[in-house]
Design an enzyme around this catalytic site. Structure first.
Site, PDB file in Angstrom:
ATOM      1  N   TYR A  99      38.493  46.431  36.538  1.00 57.02           N
ATOM      2  CA  TYR A  99      38.919  45.140  35.819  1.00 57.02           C
ATOM      3  C   TYR A  99      38.021  44.603  34.956  1.00 57.02           C
ATOM      4  O   TYR A  99      38.432  44.100  33.822  1.00 57.02           O
ATOM      5  CB  TYR A  99      39.275  44.135  37.201  1.00 57.02           C
ATOM      6  CG  TYR A  99      39.457  42.976  36.849  1.00 57.02           C
ATOM      7  CD1 TYR A  99      40.615  42.277  36.592  1.00 57.02           C
ATOM      8  CD2 TYR A  99      38.856  41.562  37.110  1.00 57.02           C
ATOM      9  CE1 TYR A  99      41.220  41.036  36.576  1.00 57.02           C
ATOM     10  CE2 TYR A  99      38.911  40.869  37.082  1.00 57.02           C
ATOM     11  CZ  TYR A  99      39.992  39.927  36.244  1.00 57.02           C
ATOM     12  OH  TYR A  99      40.952  39.072  36.218  1.00 57.02           O
ATOM     13  N   ASN A 145      36.740  31.395  38.387  1.00 58.95           N
ATOM     14  CA  ASN A 145      37.391  31.608  39.477  1.00 58.95           C
ATOM     15  C   ASN A 145      38.243  29.972  39.665  1.00 58.95           C
ATOM     16  O   ASN A 145      38.458  28.473  39.667  1.00 58.95           O
ATOM     17  CB  ASN A 145      36.527  31.352  41.170  1.00 58.95           C
ATOM     18  CG  ASN A 145      35.791  32.421  41.051  1.00 58.95           C
ATOM     19  OD1 ASN A 145      34.985  33.310  40.015  1.00 58.95           O
ATOM     20  ND2 ASN A 145      35.729  33.193  42.322  1.00 58.95           N
ATOM     21  N   TYR A 190      31.874  37.659  53.183  1.00 60.83           N
ATOM     22  CA  TYR A 190      31.518  38.895  53.030  1.00 60.83           C
ATOM     23  C   TYR A 190      30.158  38.596  52.741  1.00 60.83           C
ATOM     24  O   TYR A 190      29.696  37.813  52.026  1.00 60.83           O
ATOM     25  CB  TYR A 190      32.640  39.387  52.090  1.00 60.83           C
ATOM     26  CG  TYR A 190      33.887  38.933  52.291  1.00 60.83           C
ATOM     27  CD1 TYR A 190      34.627  39.609  53.248  1.00 60.83           C
ATOM     28  CD2 TYR A 190      34.195  39.785  50.670  1.00 60.83           C
ATOM     29  CE1 TYR A 190      35.877  39.750  53.701  1.00 60.83           C
ATOM     30  CE2 TYR A 190      36.283  39.726  50.837  1.00 60.83           C
ATOM     31  CZ  TYR A 190      36.834  39.891  52.092  1.00 60.83           C
ATOM     32  OH  TYR A 190      37.953  39.824  52.380  1.00 60.83           O
ATOM     33  N   ASP A 230      29.356  43.011  44.115  1.00 58.16           N
ATOM     34  CA  ASP A 230      30.252  41.732  44.492  1.00 58.16           C
ATOM     35  C   ASP A 230      28.761  40.766  43.261  1.00 58.16           C
ATOM     36  O   ASP A 230      27.640  40.877  44.066  1.00 58.16           O
ATOM     37  CB  ASP A 230      29.846  41.172  45.418  1.00 58.16           C
ATOM     38  CG  ASP A 230      31.226  39.915  45.955  1.00 58.16           C
ATOM     39  OD1 ASP A 230      31.577  40.240  46.167  1.00 58.16           O
ATOM     40  OD2 ASP A 230      29.896  38.962  45.998  1.00 58.16           O
TER      41      ASP A 230
HETATM   42  P1  NAD Z   1      48.542  36.616  39.563  1.00 58.86           P
HETATM   43  O1  NAD Z   1      47.907  37.899  39.911  1.00 58.86           O
HETATM   44  O2  NAD Z   1      48.937  35.364  40.308  1.00 58.86           O
HETATM   45  O3  NAD Z   1      49.185  37.339  38.239  1.00 58.86           O
HETATM   46  C1  NAD Z   1      49.204  38.287  37.426  1.00 58.86           C
HETATM   47  C2  NAD Z   1      51.152  38.488  37.139  1.00 58.86           C
HETATM   48  O4  NAD Z   1      50.603  39.473  36.027  1.00 58.86           O
HETATM   49  C3  NAD Z   1      52.113  38.854  38.353  1.00 58.86           C
HETATM   50  O5  NAD Z   1      53.121  38.084  37.892  1.00 58.86           O
HETATM   51  C4  NAD Z   1      52.001  40.290  37.737  1.00 58.86           C
HETATM   52  O6  NAD Z   1      53.487  40.656  38.229  1.00 58.86           O
HETATM   53  C5  NAD Z   1      51.945  39.925  36.175  1.00 58.86           C
HETATM   54  N1  NAD Z   1      51.563  41.570  35.866  1.00 58.86           N
HETATM   55  C6  NAD Z   1      50.662  42.654  36.441  1.00 58.86           C
HETATM   56  N2  NAD Z   1      50.785  43.834  35.762  1.00 58.86           N
HETATM   57  C7  NAD Z   1      51.786  43.499  34.717  1.00 58.86           C
HETATM   58  C8  NAD Z   1      52.178  44.396  34.157  1.00 58.86           C
HETATM   59  N3  NAD Z   1      51.905  45.363  33.733  1.00 58.86           N
HETATM   60  N4  NAD Z   1      53.670  43.711  32.984  1.00 58.86           N
HETATM   61  C9  NAD Z   1      54.245  42.444  32.938  1.00 58.86           C
HETATM   62  N5  NAD Z   1      53.657  42.110  34.373  1.00 58.86           N
HETATM   63  C10 NAD Z   1      52.486  42.126  35.077  1.00 58.86           C
HETATM   64  O7  NAD Z   1      47.075  36.288  38.877  1.00 58.86           O
HETATM   65  P2  NAD Z   1      46.690  34.886  38.106  1.00 58.86           P
HETATM   66  O8  NAD Z   1      45.140  34.474  38.973  1.00 58.86           O
HETATM   67  O9  NAD Z   1      47.340  33.835  37.963  1.00 58.86           O
HETATM   68  O10 NAD Z   1      45.357  35.588  37.194  1.00 58.86           O
HETATM   69  C11 NAD Z   1      46.450  35.340  36.009  1.00 58.86           C
HETATM   70  C12 NAD Z   1      45.461  35.979  34.376  1.00 58.86           C
HETATM   71  O11 NAD Z   1      44.396  35.470  34.524  1.00 58.86           O
HETATM   72  C13 NAD Z   1      44.513  37.589  34.528  1.00 58.86           C
HETATM   73  O12 NAD Z   1      45.412  38.211  33.585  1.00 58.86           O
HETATM   74  C14 NAD Z   1      43.404  37.476  35.297  1.00 58.86           C
HETATM   75  O13 NAD Z   1      43.101  38.606  34.929  1.00 58.86           O
HETATM   76  C15 NAD Z   1      43.434  35.765  34.508  1.00 58.86           C
HETATM   77  N6  NAD Z   1      42.148  35.399  35.925  1.00 58.86           N
HETATM   78  C16 NAD Z   1      42.067  34.924  36.241  1.00 58.86           C
HETATM   79  C17 NAD Z   1      41.630  33.958  37.618  1.00 58.86           C
HETATM   80  C18 NAD Z   1      41.545  33.089  38.214  1.00 58.86           C
HETATM   81  O14 NAD Z   1      40.674  32.856  39.433  1.00 58.86           O
HETATM   82  N7  NAD Z   1      43.007  32.799  38.818  1.00 58.86           N
HETATM   83  C19 NAD Z   1      39.779  34.010  36.643  1.00 58.86           C
HETATM   84  C20 NAD Z   1      40.022  34.551  35.910  1.00 58.86           C
HETATM   85  C21 NAD Z   1      40.654  35.155  35.230  1.00 58.86           C
HETATM   86  N1  UDP Z   2      35.213  36.432  49.887  1.00 58.97           N
HETATM   87  C1  UDP Z   2      34.255  36.304  50.892  1.00 58.97           C
HETATM   88  N2  UDP Z   2      35.221  36.419  51.388  1.00 58.97           N
HETATM   89  C2  UDP Z   2      37.050  36.781  51.344  1.00 58.97           C
HETATM   90  C3  UDP Z   2      37.242  36.862  50.068  1.00 58.97           C
HETATM   91  C4  UDP Z   2      36.039  36.868  49.454  1.00 58.97           C
HETATM   92  O1  UDP Z   2      33.642  35.780  51.615  1.00 58.97           O
HETATM   93  O2  UDP Z   2      38.158  36.745  52.235  1.00 58.97           O
HETATM   94  C5  UDP Z   2      34.040  36.448  48.817  1.00 58.97           C
HETATM   95  C6  UDP Z   2      33.839  37.859  48.008  1.00 58.97           C
HETATM   96  O3  UDP Z   2      33.259  38.527  48.613  1.00 58.97           O
HETATM   97  C7  UDP Z   2      32.898  37.148  46.228  1.00 58.97           C
HETATM   98  C8  UDP Z   2      33.556  35.467  46.914  1.00 58.97           C
HETATM   99  O4  UDP Z   2      33.911  35.543  48.096  1.00 58.97           O
HETATM  100  O5  UDP Z   2      31.253  36.803  46.608  1.00 58.97           O
HETATM  101  C9  UDP Z   2      34.306  35.374  45.464  1.00 58.97           C
HETATM  102  O6  UDP Z   2      35.656  36.276  45.771  1.00 58.97           O
HETATM  103  P1  UDP Z   2      36.938  36.261  44.991  1.00 58.97           P
HETATM  104  O7  UDP Z   2      37.526  37.517  46.215  1.00 58.97           O
HETATM  105  O8  UDP Z   2      37.462  34.976  45.598  1.00 58.97           O
HETATM  106  O9  UDP Z   2      36.867  36.215  44.173  1.00 58.97           O
HETATM  107  P2  UDP Z   2      35.443  37.283  42.958  1.00 58.97           P
HETATM  108  O10 UDP Z   2      35.018  35.613  42.545  1.00 58.97           O
HETATM  109  O11 UDP Z   2      34.923  38.184  44.003  1.00 58.97           O
HETATM  110  O12 UDP Z   2      36.459  37.957  41.482  1.00 58.97           O
END
Ligand code: NAD
Ligand code: UDP
Length: 342
Positions: free
Chosen positions: A168, A197, A227, A294
Site C-alpha cells: 500500500y 486516518n 493490537y 505498525d
Molecule cells: P474504501 O475501501 O471504502 O474505498 C475504496 C474504493 O475503491 C472501494 O469502493 C473499492 O471498491 C474501489 N476500488 C478498489 N480497487 C478498484 C479498482 N481497481 N477499480 C475501481 N475501483 C476500485 O476505502 P476509503 O477509506 O474510502 O479510501 C478511499 C481512498 O482514500 C483510497 O485511495 C485510500 O487509499 C485513501 N485514504 C483513505 C484513508 C482513510 O482513513 N479512510 C486514509 C488515507 C488514504
Molecule cells: N488497531 C487495533 N485494533 C484493531 C484494529 C486496529 O488496535 O482492531 C490498531 C492498529 O494496530 C493501528 C491503529 O489501531 O495501530 C490504527 O489502525 P487502522 O487499521 O485503523 O489503520 P492504520 O492507521 O494502521 O493504517
C-alpha cells in the site's frame, strides 16, 4: 472559516448553466467506497455532474443507493487498472480507488499494488486526454513509521518497501511520483491530498480498521481488540472535515501535497476507551499481537492546509464518534441499541 472557493458560475445547478456552456463533470474512481461516496454526494450538492466508477472490490452499491435516482449521477462498474473510457467532457477527476484497510494488505496485495500503479496511470492518462484536473487520494502511510513528529509534507518518510504494508505504502508513493511526473512533464493540472486516518458512516463494519472494529465490537458486546499495548498513536478525523478540505484543495491552486487530518493525537487505547464510554457498552478490552511495521505514532502537521486552504477540522473525535456510532447502531439489531442514538 472562509467559505469554500466557488468552482465556477456554471456549477450552481442545472438551471443556472448558461446556454452553450457545458456542465462541469467530475469522475470519482472508488466512488462507491467510504470516502468516495461522501465525495460524490458533495460534488452533486455543488452542482457538478458526477460519474462514480468502481469495481466494488471493497465498496458497495449500498453506499450510493441514495444517489442513483439523481439525474446528474451515473454509476459505471469498471476496474480502473484497465483502460478508462469516459465519453464526453470531463473537468475533474478524483482518483480515490484503492483498498485502504491494513487488513486488506495481506488479503489482496496485488490488486492494491495494481490500483495504486496502473489505476493512477490510467487516471492520469484520462486527465491528460480530457484536459481535466486530477486529484490523487494519497495517504499518511507515505510517511511510514515516521521518525519526524508531527509529519509535515516535506518529510520523506520511513517505509519498509518489502514489509506487509509496503504494497500500500509504496503503491501510494509511486502514485505520487507518477502524478508529479504527469504534472511536470505533460502539464497535467494535479492535486495530491495526503489523508490521515478518517472515519465516519459507511465504513464497512468488517473493514478491519481500528474505528469500525472497535465500534462493531462495542455494539456486539464483544471484547475490543487492541493490537499491541495500545500506546501507538493516531489522529482521527471525521469524514465531513476531510470532504471540506478535499473540495477546497481541488479548487485551489496548490499543486504540492497537502496533509488533511485532525492534529489531535490519541493512543489507540484512548480511542477504544472513548468508544466504550460513548456507546455505554460493557465490552472488555483484549490485546492481540501488534502487526509488523505498525506505525508507532502518527499526527499531521496541517500548517500548509491552514495557510493555503484556510482549512481546519471542526469536528472533535467525540462528536465524530457519536455520529458514527449512531449510524452503525441503526444497522445493528441488538436489544441495548434501542437506547443509543435517540
Ligand atoms: P474504501 O475501501 O471504502 O474505498 C475504496 C474504493 O475503491 C472501494 O469502493 C473499492 O471498491 C474501489 N476500488 C478498489 N480497487 C478498484 C479498482 N481497481 N477499480 C475501481 N475501483 C476500485 O476505502 P476509503 O477509506 O474510502 O479510501 C478511499 C481512498 O482514500 C483510497 O485511495 C485510500 O487509499 C485513501 N485514504 C483513505 C484513508 C482513510 O482513513 N479512510 C486514509 C488515507 C488514504
Ligand atoms: N488497531 C487495533 N485494533 C484493531 C484494529 C486496529 O488496535 O482492531 C490498531 C492498529 O494496530 C493501528 C491503529 O489501531 O495501530 C490504527 O489502525 P487502522 O487499521 O485503523 O489503520 P492504520 O492507521 O494502521 O493504517
Amino acid at each position: 472559516m472562509p467559505s469554500p472557493p466557488a468552482i465556477a458560475d456554471s456549477c450552481t445547478g442545472a438551471s443556472a448553466v448558461p446556454e452553450g456552456v457545458p456542465e462541469r463533470r467530475a469522475l470519482v474512481t472508488g466512488g462507491a467506497g467510504f470516502l468516495g461516496s461522501h465525495l460524490c454526494e458533495r460534488l452533486l450538492s455543488e452542482g457538478l455532474r458526477v460519474i462514480c466508477m468502481d469495481n466494488l472490490r471493497t465498496g458497495s452499491l449500498e453506499n450510493i443507493a441514495h444517489l442513483r435516482d439523481d439525474p446528474d449521477f451515473d454509476y459505471v462498474d469498471h476496474d480502473v487498472t484497465t483502460y478508462i473510457d469516459v465519453p464526453g467532457n470531463l473537468d475533474e477527476i478524483y482518483h480515490f480507488a484503492s483498498p485502504a484497510s491494513p487488513a486488506d494488505f495481506e488479503r489482496i496485495p496485488i490488486p492494491i499494488l495494481k490500483v495504486g500503479a496502473l489505476g493512477t496511470y490510467n487516471s492520469l492518462g484520462l486527465a491528460k486526454a480530457k484536459g481535466a484536473r486530477l486529484m490523487l487520494a494519497s495517504t499518511s502511510e507515505v510517511y511510514g513509521d515516521p521518525m519526524v513528529h508531527p509529519q509535515p509534507e516535506e518529510y520523506w518518510g520511513n517505509v519498509n518497501p518489502i514489509g506487509i504494508r509496503g504494497v500500500y505504502d509504496e503503491a501510494k508513493r509511486y502514485a505520487e511520483a507518477i502524478t508529479m511526473a504527469y504534472h511536470r512533464h505533460h502539464g497535467v493540472d494535479t492535486r495530491i491530498v495526503r489523508i490521515f486516518n478518517t472515519f465516519g458512516p459507511r465504513m464497512r463494519p468488517n473493514d478491519g480498521r481500528m474505528i469500525p472494529n472497535f465500534i462493531s465490537q462495542a455494539l456486539a458486546d464483544e471484547p475490543l481488540t487492541i493490537y499491541g499495548d495500545g500506546s501507538q498513536t493516531r489522529s482521527v478525523q471525521y469524514v465531513n472535515d476531510l470532504i471540506e478540505g478535499i473540495f477546497r484543495l481541488m479548487h485551489s491552486t496548490e499543486t504540492r501535497p497537502v496533509n488533511l487530518g485532525n492534529p489531535v493525537e490519541y493512543t489507540v487505547r484512548e480511542v477504544a476507551e472513548l468508544i466504550l464510554e460513548i456507546s455505554g457498552s460493557g465490552s472488555e478490552i483484549t490485546h492481540n499481537p501488534l502487526p509488523a511495521d505498525d506505525p508507532k505514532q502518527r499526527c499531521p502537521d496541517i500548517t500548509r492546509a491552514r495557510e493555503v486552504l484556510g482549512w481546519e477540522p471542526r469536528f472533535s473525535a467525540r462528536e465524530g464518534l457519536e455520529a458514527t456510532l449512531r449510524w452503525f447502531a441503526a444497522r445493528t439489531i441488538r436489544p441495548w441499541n434501542r437506547s443509543f442514538g435517540r
